[in-house]
Design an enzyme around this catalytic site. Structure first.
Site, PDB file in Angstrom:
ATOM      1  N   GLN A 198       0.840  -1.202   0.000  1.00  0.00           N
ATOM      2  CA  GLN A 198       0.000   0.000   0.000  1.00  0.00           C
ATOM      3  C   GLN A 198       0.870   1.245   0.000  1.00  0.00           C
ATOM      4  O   GLN A 198       1.636   1.480   0.941  1.00  0.00           O
ATOM      5  CB  GLN A 198      -0.897  -0.015   1.249  1.00  0.00           C
ATOM      6  CG  GLN A 198      -1.729   1.236   1.445  1.00  0.00           C
ATOM      7  CD  GLN A 198      -2.676   1.110   2.617  1.00  0.00           C
ATOM      8  OE1 GLN A 198      -3.423   0.149   2.729  1.00  0.00           O
ATOM      9  NE2 GLN A 198      -2.654   2.086   3.506  1.00  0.00           N
ATOM     10  N   GLY A 199       0.764   2.067  -1.038  1.00  0.00           N
ATOM     11  CA  GLY A 199       1.545   3.295  -1.155  1.00  0.00           C
ATOM     12  C   GLY A 199       0.739   4.510  -0.766  1.00  0.00           C
ATOM     13  O   GLY A 199       0.291   5.272  -1.635  1.00  0.00           O
ATOM     14  N   TYR A 200       0.564   4.704   0.524  1.00  0.00           N
ATOM     15  CA  TYR A 200      -0.184   5.858   1.042  1.00  0.00           C
ATOM     16  C   TYR A 200       0.742   6.860   1.741  1.00  0.00           C
ATOM     17  O   TYR A 200       0.968   7.955   1.265  1.00  0.00           O
ATOM     18  CB  TYR A 200      -1.263   5.384   2.015  1.00  0.00           C
ATOM     19  CG  TYR A 200      -2.587   5.004   1.402  1.00  0.00           C
ATOM     20  CD1 TYR A 200      -2.708   4.722   0.043  1.00  0.00           C
ATOM     21  CD2 TYR A 200      -3.730   4.902   2.176  1.00  0.00           C
ATOM     22  CE1 TYR A 200      -3.917   4.362  -0.519  1.00  0.00           C
ATOM     23  CE2 TYR A 200      -4.959   4.544   1.625  1.00  0.00           C
ATOM     24  CZ  TYR A 200      -5.035   4.276   0.279  1.00  0.00           C
ATOM     25  OH  TYR A 200      -6.249   3.920  -0.264  1.00  0.00           O
ATOM     26  N   SER A 201       1.262   6.477   2.909  1.00  0.00           N
ATOM     27  CA  SER A 201       2.007   7.416   3.746  1.00  0.00           C
ATOM     28  C   SER A 201       3.286   7.902   3.070  1.00  0.00           C
ATOM     29  O   SER A 201       3.936   7.169   2.324  1.00  0.00           O
ATOM     30  CB  SER A 201       2.361   6.767   5.085  1.00  0.00           C
ATOM     31  OG  SER A 201       1.199   6.467   5.823  1.00  0.00           O
TER      32      SER A 201
ATOM     33  N   SER B 285       4.429  -1.625   4.262  1.00  0.00           N
ATOM     34  CA  SER B 285       4.550  -3.027   4.667  1.00  0.00           C
ATOM     35  C   SER B 285       4.676  -3.927   3.439  1.00  0.00           C
ATOM     36  O   SER B 285       4.012  -3.701   2.426  1.00  0.00           O
ATOM     37  CB  SER B 285       3.321  -3.448   5.474  1.00  0.00           C
ATOM     38  OG  SER B 285       3.162  -2.635   6.611  1.00  0.00           O
TER      39      SER B 285
ATOM     40  N   GLU C   1     -10.766  -1.650   6.579  1.00  0.00           N
ATOM     41  CA  GLU C   1      -9.822  -2.092   7.595  1.00  0.00           C
ATOM     42  C   GLU C   1     -10.515  -2.314   8.937  1.00  0.00           C
ATOM     43  O   GLU C   1     -10.048  -1.905   9.984  1.00  0.00           O
ATOM     44  CB  GLU C   1      -8.693  -1.065   7.758  1.00  0.00           C
ATOM     45  CG  GLU C   1      -7.776  -0.978   6.570  1.00  0.00           C
ATOM     46  CD  GLU C   1      -6.590  -0.078   6.813  1.00  0.00           C
ATOM     47  OE1 GLU C   1      -5.434  -0.538   6.706  1.00  0.00           O
ATOM     48  OE2 GLU C   1      -6.807   1.108   7.113  1.00  0.00           O
TER      49      GLU C   1
ATOM     50  N   SER D  16      -3.022   8.328  13.131  1.00  0.00           N
ATOM     51  CA  SER D  16      -2.729   8.518  14.550  1.00  0.00           C
ATOM     52  C   SER D  16      -4.003   8.773  15.347  1.00  0.00           C
ATOM     53  O   SER D  16      -5.064   9.105  14.791  1.00  0.00           O
ATOM     54  CB  SER D  16      -1.765   9.695  14.736  1.00  0.00           C
ATOM     55  OG  SER D  16      -2.418  10.919  14.414  1.00  0.00           O
TER      56      SER D  16
END
Length: 382
Positions: free
Chosen positions: A115-118, A152, A234, A359
């Protein structure tokens, strides 16, 4: 919703338990294990009438499988990002061609996803992504340039779904597009492991230098809508399976408290009972929202509940062991500077629970704005 298990679910549980008992001991390589699961039809349960190569299962049977998998001691899944995040997103927003191309390999355990988010400047604040995608002259290919972090399974993945900015000069959640990027692009994609304080490298940095992407999910400029839809997946079944693992960890902490004598401390006993009661509460909350409650704040509430609970459990795990918690299970060596036992790993890794996946501050902001209707938090332009 009314939730309960019937005879069909009990029969399904027996089948799942027997299959896992017969196959888990031979599961050594994680990618091979994905193939084994896929060949038996255990990946993608309940994807809908089309099947895409997997077996059909009711919602309660999906819960049964998740619980039995967690109880079996089977290895951590390498394919869960594709199965539990991308696949539902494609079913909701993908074209028929995209479903036919990507769902069967996921169901077979043949293609793994990350997953390429953050990003370094857009962790919890996902709308601040700077990774850019520029359309090529052919009109169908994008060149992706930028950096993602805390990714991840990036070293194992065949594909990455990437949130990128396709409209120059756009800000916040505008001008974003959800792209599917193949990871096998030497010279265009670089993956660097991130060493954590646990000594492991579960996360990675990913650098895109003109990487090619041909597949857009949900339409150009609709990336924010698609990304938010994905984050909504999720929870539910996966959360219930997560709680089985939490229960195992809590049992270990209780055993350590008995062995060390800490259980005789009334404060420790109260904290142990509270952890147990809160875990039961989380289970019932997950069951309540399993079928989709329509509550915009449900995912944020669930994240706040389990992240704080797990972090407190890690703190309790070292507290009940006293001074022994500071001693590792093996002698120091140059090749392995330190090793951690289960309680020490739990304590250190759970420090990140209230940060990754959004967060606690971000989750509370979402609840304040979307559920309570409070004024939106001011944000600067990207």
């Amino acid at each position: 919703m009314e939730f309960g298990f019937g005879q069909d679910d009990d029969d399904f549980r027996v089948e799942a338990r027997e299959w896992l008992a017969a196959h888990v001991k031979g599961a050594t390589d994680r990618r091979t294990w994905e193939h084994t699961l896929g060949a038996a039809g255990w990946i993608g349960l309940g994807w809908g009438e089309d099947g895409y190569g997997n077996r059909r299962a009711t919602l309660t049977q999906q819960v049964v499988w998740a619980e039995e998998y967690a109880r079996s001691g089977a290895p951590p899944r390498s394919g869960h990002i594709g199965e539990n995040l991308l696949a539902p997103t494609l079913l909701a927003h993908g074209t028929d061609e995209q479903k036919a191309r990507f769902l069967p390999p996921i169901a077979a355990g043949a293609e793994l996803w990350c997953q390429g988010y953050s990003e370094p400047g857009a962790g919890s604040d996902l709308a601040g992504v700077r990774t850019a995608a520029v359309r090529e002259p052919d009109g169908r290919t994008y060149r992706v340039t930028g950096q993602k972090i805390w990714t991840s399974l990036a070293r194992e993945a065949d594909w990455c779904f990437v949130l990128a900015r396709t409209e120059p000069g756009s800000a916040r959640h505008h001008g974003l597009t959800f792209l599917l990027v193949p990871m096998d692009q030497p010279g265009r994609i670089e993956v660097r492991p991130i060493r954590q304080m646990t000594g492991t490298s579960d996360f990675n940095e990913v650098f895109f230098d003109g990487a090619h992407a041909e597949h857009v999910v949900g339409g150009v400029g609709e990336g924010w809508r698609v990304a938010m839809s994905l984050l909504g997946f999720e929870r539910g079944v996966s959360t219930l399976a997560q709680q089985i693992g939490f229960a195992e960890e809590l049992g270990g902490v209780v055993r350590d408290a008995v062995a060390s004598g800490a259980v005789h401390d009334p404060v420790v006993r109260e904290r142990l009972v509270r952890q147990w009661a809160e875990l039961r509460t989380m289970r019932w909350n997950a069951l309540r929202t399993l079928g989709g409650s329509g509550d915009a704040g449900a995912p944020s509430v669930a994240k706040l509940l389990w992240a704080g609970w797990h972090q407190r459990l890690g703190e309790l795990a070292v507290l009940v062991r006293g001074a022994a918690a500071g001693v590792g299970p093996a002698d120091w060596s140059a090749s392995a500077p330190y090793e951690l036992d289960a309680a020490q790993h739990l304590f250190l890794f759970s420090r990140a629970d209230t940060i990754y996946g959004g967060s606690d501050q971000i989750q509370r902001t979402i609840i304040a704005e979307r559920v309570l209707g409070l004024p939106r938090e001011p944000k600067g332009a990207v």
